[in-house]
Write an enzyme that holds these catalytic residues in place. Structure first.
Site, mmCIF file in Angstrom:
data_model
loop_
_atom_site.group_PDB
_atom_site.id
_atom_site.type_symbol
_atom_site.label_atom_id
_atom_site.label_comp_id
_atom_site.label_asym_id
_atom_site.label_seq_id
_atom_site.Cartn_x
_atom_site.Cartn_y
_atom_site.Cartn_z
ATOM 1 N N LYS A 13 0.833 -1.217 0.000
ATOM 2 C CA LYS A 13 0.000 0.000 0.000
ATOM 3 C C LYS A 13 0.865 1.264 0.000
ATOM 4 O O LYS A 13 0.620 2.181 -0.765
ATOM 5 C CB LYS A 13 -0.915 0.054 1.245
ATOM 6 C CG LYS A 13 -1.867 -1.102 1.394
ATOM 7 C CD LYS A 13 -2.786 -0.901 2.594
ATOM 8 C CE LYS A 13 -2.093 -0.887 3.940
ATOM 9 N NZ LYS A 13 -1.464 -2.157 4.332
ATOM 10 N N ARG A 88 -9.177 1.401 8.974
ATOM 11 C CA ARG A 88 -8.809 0.030 9.313
ATOM 12 C C ARG A 88 -9.916 -0.673 10.083
ATOM 13 O O ARG A 88 -9.764 -1.849 10.409
ATOM 14 C CB ARG A 88 -7.548 0.037 10.168
ATOM 15 C CG ARG A 88 -6.249 -0.252 9.412
ATOM 16 C CD ARG A 88 -5.132 -0.125 10.412
ATOM 17 N NE ARG A 88 -3.936 -0.834 10.085
ATOM 18 C CZ ARG A 88 -2.861 -0.284 9.501
ATOM 19 N NH1 ARG A 88 -2.893 0.948 9.112
ATOM 20 N NH2 ARG A 88 -1.785 -1.012 9.312
ATOM 21 N N ARG A 127 11.830 -5.891 3.872
ATOM 22 C CA ARG A 127 11.758 -4.439 4.106
ATOM 23 C C ARG A 127 12.707 -4.050 5.249
ATOM 24 O O ARG A 127 13.422 -3.062 5.159
ATOM 25 C CB ARG A 127 10.310 -4.063 4.454
ATOM 26 C CG ARG A 127 10.107 -2.603 4.735
ATOM 27 C CD ARG A 127 8.665 -2.198 4.537
ATOM 28 N NE ARG A 127 7.812 -2.553 5.663
ATOM 29 C CZ ARG A 127 6.489 -2.439 5.657
ATOM 30 N NH1 ARG A 127 5.870 -2.034 4.581
ATOM 31 N NH2 ARG A 127 5.782 -2.752 6.705
ATOM 32 N N ARG A 139 11.411 -0.628 11.148
ATOM 33 C CA ARG A 139 10.236 -0.362 11.967
ATOM 34 C C ARG A 139 10.168 -1.341 13.131
ATOM 35 O O ARG A 139 10.489 -2.520 12.983
ATOM 36 C CB ARG A 139 8.974 -0.514 11.111
ATOM 37 C CG ARG A 139 8.751 0.642 10.186
ATOM 38 C CD ARG A 139 7.626 0.388 9.228
ATOM 39 N NE ARG A 139 6.423 -0.152 9.850
ATOM 40 C CZ ARG A 139 5.259 -0.240 9.234
ATOM 41 N NH1 ARG A 139 5.139 0.197 7.990
ATOM 42 N NH2 ARG A 139 4.214 -0.751 9.833
ATOM 43 N N ARG A 150 -0.502 -8.073 13.592
ATOM 44 C CA ARG A 150 -1.003 -7.136 12.574
ATOM 45 C C ARG A 150 -1.917 -7.860 11.585
ATOM 46 O O ARG A 150 -2.937 -7.319 11.154
ATOM 47 C CB ARG A 150 0.178 -6.481 11.842
ATOM 48 C CG ARG A 150 0.919 -5.476 12.717
ATOM 49 C CD ARG A 150 2.322 -5.219 12.237
ATOM 50 N NE ARG A 150 2.367 -4.446 11.015
ATOM 51 C CZ ARG A 150 3.448 -4.352 10.230
ATOM 52 N NH1 ARG A 150 4.558 -4.986 10.558
ATOM 53 N NH2 ARG A 150 3.412 -3.625 9.156
HETATM 54 P P1 AMP Z 1 1.115 0.933 8.886
HETATM 55 O O1 AMP Z 1 2.289 1.822 8.644
HETATM 56 O O2 AMP Z 1 -0.091 1.335 8.073
HETATM 57 O O3 AMP Z 1 1.437 -0.523 8.746
HETATM 58 O O4 AMP Z 1 0.689 1.154 10.415
HETATM 59 C C1 AMP Z 1 1.568 0.830 11.465
HETATM 60 C C2 AMP Z 1 0.792 0.716 12.770
HETATM 61 O O5 AMP Z 1 0.196 1.973 13.100
HETATM 62 C C3 AMP Z 1 -0.368 -0.267 12.766
HETATM 63 O O6 AMP Z 1 0.046 -1.599 13.007
HETATM 64 C C4 AMP Z 1 -1.224 0.288 13.908
HETATM 65 O O7 AMP Z 1 -0.669 -0.009 15.175
HETATM 66 C C5 AMP Z 1 -1.085 1.788 13.694
HETATM 67 N N1 AMP Z 1 -2.112 2.311 12.751
HETATM 68 C C6 AMP Z 1 -1.896 2.875 11.544
HETATM 69 N N2 AMP Z 1 -3.050 3.240 10.970
HETATM 70 C C7 AMP Z 1 -4.033 2.879 11.833
HETATM 71 C C8 AMP Z 1 -5.447 2.967 11.805
HETATM 72 N N3 AMP Z 1 -6.097 3.492 10.752
HETATM 73 N N4 AMP Z 1 -6.129 2.488 12.890
HETATM 74 C C9 AMP Z 1 -5.502 1.977 13.950
HETATM 75 N N5 AMP Z 1 -4.167 1.841 14.044
HETATM 76 C C10 AMP Z 1 -3.429 2.296 12.986
#
Ligand code: AMP
Length: 193
Positions: A13, A88, A127, A139, A150
């Protein structure tokens, strides 16, 4: 144009949102990036989110809805944006619909990147390796244990959005296993159609 990229962690994404945003002159809105910046800056939101993110869980809806609602109100979002990692949950999706409705606008499309679960761990590990090779710090949630959490969060909380947007006639699904450039071409083709 207002778009959502939907898919499990490691589906691509962020990669696709970044290049698509450049091609179309749109703003990429990644709640994950915004939260990581908040953690780094040590803000109140960052302090609340840090441990949850590290474990792979979801940050509370009201926190991310607040972040997105503030961000979408900024002038650079007027031309359109790509949401990457938001919504989400069904609650976040309903809040987004309400937010856009209050601005007299709608979502143009929701693009689901479909991938094999088996490939996700390899992608996440890769990654992390690439980040280290480039001299960065991977990360905190790019490891096998957090990925499991996740993925569970994705299937439990996020995958119902596929039905939600299908019912709205907005869902488009593409093969996220194809090479990066090919996925980009598929996205362009469906947006042109
Ligand atoms: P990502 O970079 O999109 O993989 O997000 C990393 C982490 O941030 C996720 O595993 C969640 O802990 C948190 N996070 C990001 N976006 C959301 C969202 N829309 N709702 C809840 N937690 C989020």
């Amino acid at each position: 144009m207002k778009l959502i990229l939907l898919g499990p962690p490691g589906a691509g994404k962020g990669t696709q949102a970044e290049t698509l945003a450049k091609r179309r002159g749109l703003v990429q809105l990644s709640t994950g990036e915004m939260l990581r910046a908040a953690v780094k800056a040590g803000t109140e939101i960052g302090r609340k989110a840090e441990a949850i993110m590290k474990s792979g869980g979801l940050v509370p809806d009201d926190v991310v809805i607040g972040i997105i609602s503030d961000r979408i109100a900024e002038p650079d979002c007027a031309n359109g944006f790509i949401l990457d990692g938001f919504p989400r949950t069904l609650k976040q999706a309903a809040a987004l619909d309400q937010l856009l409705d209050s601005k007299g606008t709608i979502l143009d499309a929701v693009i689901e990147l479909k991938v094999d679960d088996d490939a996700l761990l390899a992608r996440i590990e890769n990654r992390a390796r690439e980040t280290i090779a480039a001299g960065g710090t991977p990360r905190a949630d790019d490891n096998a244990e957090a990925l499991k959490t996740r993925l569970m969060a994705y299937y439990k909380e996020t995958s119902p959005l596929i039905g939600y947007y299908f019912a709205q006639g907005k869902l488009q699904t593409i093969d996220g296993m194809a090479p990066i450039a090919e996925v980009g071409r598929q996205i362009d083709a469906l947006l042109a159609a």
